[in-house]
Design a protein around this motif. Structure first.
Motif, PDB file in Angstrom:
ATOM      1  N   THR A  19      -0.208 -14.698  -5.319  1.00  8.18           N
ATOM      2  CA  THR A  19       0.112 -16.059  -4.909  1.00  8.18           C
ATOM      3  C   THR A  19       1.475 -16.494  -5.424  1.00  8.18           C
ATOM      4  OG1 THR A  19      -0.749 -18.318  -4.822  1.00  8.18           O
ATOM      5  CG2 THR A  19      -1.003 -17.152  -6.912  1.00  8.18           C
ATOM      6  N   ASN A  20       2.067 -17.453  -4.708  1.00 11.35           N
ATOM      7  CA  ASN A  20       3.257 -18.187  -5.137  1.00 11.35           C
ATOM      8  C   ASN A  20       4.437 -17.296  -5.510  1.00 11.35           C
ATOM      9  OD1 ASN A  20       4.600 -20.590  -5.470  1.00 11.35           O
ATOM     10  ND2 ASN A  20       4.006 -20.818  -7.608  1.00 11.35           N
ATOM     11  N   SER A  21       4.773 -16.365  -4.638  1.00  9.33           N
ATOM     12  CA  SER A  21       5.912 -15.486  -4.863  1.00  9.33           C
ATOM     13  C   SER A  21       7.223 -16.242  -4.649  1.00  9.33           C
ATOM     14  CB  SER A  21       5.834 -14.309  -3.890  1.00  9.33           C
ATOM     15  OG  SER A  21       6.926 -13.439  -4.062  1.00  9.33           O
ATOM     16  N   ALA A  22       8.263 -15.825  -5.347  1.00  5.99           N
ATOM     17  CA  ALA A  22       9.579 -16.441  -5.167  1.00  5.99           C
ATOM     18  C   ALA A  22      10.265 -15.950  -3.895  1.00  5.99           C
ATOM     19  CB  ALA A  22      10.465 -16.140  -6.371  1.00  5.99           C
ATOM     20  N   MET A  23       9.899 -14.774  -3.421  1.00  5.06           N
ATOM     21  CA  MET A  23      10.415 -14.212  -2.171  1.00  5.06           C
ATOM     22  C   MET A  23       9.423 -13.160  -1.692  1.00  5.06           C
ATOM     23  SD  MET A  23      13.681 -12.029  -3.648  1.00  5.06           S
ATOM     24  CE  MET A  23      14.104 -11.441  -2.043  1.00  5.06           C
ATOM     25  N   TRP A  24       9.864 -12.097  -1.025  1.00  9.20           N
ATOM     26  CA  TRP A  24       8.932 -11.094  -0.516  1.00  9.20           C
ATOM     27  C   TRP A  24       7.830 -10.855  -1.544  1.00  9.20           C
ATOM     28  CZ3 TRP A  24      12.164  -6.351   1.460  1.00  9.20           C
ATOM     29  CH2 TRP A  24      13.058  -6.762   2.458  1.00  9.20           C
ATOM     30  N   CYS A  25       6.583 -10.966  -1.132  1.00  8.56           N
ATOM     31  CA  CYS A  25       5.455 -10.891  -2.064  1.00  8.56           C
ATOM     32  C   CYS A  25       5.159  -9.454  -2.493  1.00  8.56           C
ATOM     33  CB  CYS A  25       4.232 -11.532  -1.420  1.00  8.56           C
ATOM     34  SG  CYS A  25       2.796 -11.555  -2.494  1.00  8.56           S
ATOM     35  N   ILE A  26       4.854  -8.574  -1.536  1.00  6.51           N
ATOM     36  CA  ILE A  26       4.553  -7.172  -1.835  1.00  6.51           C
ATOM     37  C   ILE A  26       5.659  -6.325  -1.227  1.00  6.51           C
ATOM     38  CG2 ILE A  26       2.931  -5.271  -1.517  1.00  6.51           C
ATOM     39  CD1 ILE A  26       0.715  -7.418  -1.336  1.00  6.51           C
ATOM     40  N   ASN A  27       6.365  -5.598  -2.063  1.00 12.31           N
ATOM     41  CA  ASN A  27       7.529  -4.806  -1.663  1.00 12.31           C
ATOM     42  C   ASN A  27       7.239  -3.326  -1.837  1.00 12.31           C
ATOM     43  OD1 ASN A  27       9.890  -7.068  -1.792  1.00 12.31           O
ATOM     44  ND2 ASN A  27       8.362  -7.392  -3.384  1.00 12.31           N
ATOM     45  N   ILE A  28       7.371  -2.573  -0.757  1.00 12.55           N
ATOM     46  CA  ILE A  28       7.123  -1.136  -0.794  1.00 12.55           C
ATOM     47  C   ILE A  28       8.389  -0.447  -0.281  1.00 12.55           C
ATOM     48  CG2 ILE A  28       5.696   0.726   0.136  1.00 12.55           C
ATOM     49  CD1 ILE A  28       3.489  -1.502   0.478  1.00 12.55           C
ATOM     50  N   PHE A  29       9.160   0.158  -1.187  1.00  9.29           N
ATOM     51  CA  PHE A  29      10.423   0.804  -0.853  1.00  9.29           C
ATOM     52  C   PHE A  29      10.304   2.313  -1.052  1.00  9.29           C
ATOM     53  CE2 PHE A  29      11.772  -3.481  -1.818  1.00  9.29           C
ATOM     54  CZ  PHE A  29      12.825  -3.713  -0.955  1.00  9.29           C
ATOM     55  N   HIS A  30      10.502   3.072   0.029  1.00  5.53           N
ATOM     56  CA  HIS A  30      10.550   4.525  -0.039  1.00  5.53           C
ATOM     57  C   HIS A  30       9.327   5.092  -0.771  1.00  5.53           C
ATOM     58  CE1 HIS A  30      12.454   8.503  -1.231  1.00  5.53           C
ATOM     59  NE2 HIS A  30      12.461   8.493   0.095  1.00  5.53           N
ATOM     60  N   CYS A  31       8.142   4.755  -0.240  1.00  6.81           N
ATOM     61  CA  CYS A  31       6.886   5.205  -0.830  1.00  6.81           C
ATOM     62  C   CYS A  31       6.109   6.066   0.158  1.00  6.81           C
ATOM     63  CB  CYS A  31       6.036   4.013  -1.256  1.00  6.81           C
ATOM     64  SG  CYS A  31       6.761   3.094  -2.637  1.00  6.81           S
ATOM     65  N   PHE A  32       5.191   6.870  -0.384  1.00  7.67           N
ATOM     66  CA  PHE A  32       4.409   7.809   0.420  1.00  7.67           C
ATOM     67  C   PHE A  32       2.945   7.753  -0.010  1.00  7.67           C
ATOM     68  CE2 PHE A  32       8.716   9.183  -0.184  1.00  7.67           C
ATOM     69  CZ  PHE A  32       9.135   9.498   1.100  1.00  7.67           C
ATOM     70  N   ASP A  33       2.054   7.771   0.979  1.00  7.25           N
ATOM     71  CA  ASP A  33       0.616   7.801   0.702  1.00  7.25           C
ATOM     72  C   ASP A  33       0.184   6.605  -0.156  1.00  7.25           C
ATOM     73  OD1 ASP A  33       0.140  10.398   2.034  1.00  7.25           O
ATOM     74  OD2 ASP A  33       1.440  11.128   0.436  1.00  7.25           O
ATOM     75  N   LEU A  34       0.443   5.417   0.361  1.00  9.39           N
ATOM     76  CA  LEU A  34       0.110   4.183  -0.338  1.00  9.39           C
ATOM     77  C   LEU A  34      -0.925   3.423   0.479  1.00  9.39           C
ATOM     78  CD1 LEU A  34       2.413   1.894  -2.263  1.00  9.39           C
ATOM     79  CD2 LEU A  34       1.022   0.867  -0.488  1.00  9.39           C
ATOM     80  N   THR A  35      -1.975   2.919  -0.177  1.00  8.24           N
ATOM     81  CA  THR A  35      -3.031   2.160   0.478  1.00  8.24           C
ATOM     82  C   THR A  35      -3.214   0.817  -0.204  1.00  8.24           C
ATOM     83  OG1 THR A  35      -4.203   4.165   1.125  1.00  8.24           O
ATOM     84  CG2 THR A  35      -5.480   2.132   1.091  1.00  8.24           C
TER      85      THR A  35
END
Length: 171
Positions: A19-35
């Motif tokens: 909750t209440n993020s300052a900007m993008w909440c969940i950031n996934i950069f150059h990741c593999f096999d993420l659920t």
């Protein structure tokens, strides 16, 4: 943002609220096999508070989740730092999505990579579609193909309350 992953492999997050993020909440950069399974994103009220941003990644799954964002809800992007890595093999399913202002299910606008392919949004309920419910944009150089929007249910209201953008810290 609330959570940032860079260059990760084999990650699973389940049953967590953000909750209440300052900007993008969940950031996934150059990741593999993420659920992400059974997560909740809510209370995003500022401009640029995207729900989930996935950047130059592969084999990503988001399911059984509730994502309420002010700006883009789920977006797949490509940026120059990771332009060597394509966005492929992603599944977004059984989610409830709510976008106040931006785009709900978005491919692009940033598409700096070789290709986007095998990306599916399936069996999702969009309670509010913001500016656009399902969107594909190609603002850079990627080959974009095999993108599927399947069994997406969109709730339409006769009247939407107009969004107000925060202009100062006092707003």
């Amino acid at each position: 943002g609330n959570v940032k992953f860079y260059d990760c492999k084999n990650v699973e997050i389940s049953g967590v609220g953000f909750t209440n993020s300052a900007m993008w909440c969940i950031n996934i950069f150059h990741c593999f096999d993420l659920t992400l399974d059974g997560i909740n994103v809510f209370g995003q009220w500022r401009y640029n508070t995207d729900g989930i941003d996935i950047v130059n990644s592969q084999r990503i799954t988001v399911r059984n989740s509730f994502v309420h964002s002010f700006d883009d809800t789920i977006t797949v992007k490509g940026i120059d730092r990771y332009a060597f890595e394509s966005n492929t093999d992603m599944l977004f399913e059984n989610c409830v999505l709510w976008c106040d202002w931006g785009k709900t299910c978005e491919i692009g606008l940033e598409t700096m990579c070789r290709e986007y392919c095998n990306i599916t949004f399936r069996n999702c309920d969009i309670l509010r579609g913001g500016n656009t419910a399902c969107d594909i944009q190609n603002g850079d150089c990627a080959e974009v193909h095999h993108i599927t929007f399947e069994n997406i249910r969109l709730e339409l209201e006769g009247f939407y309350t107009q969004s107000i953008i925060q202009l100062s810290e006092d707003d």
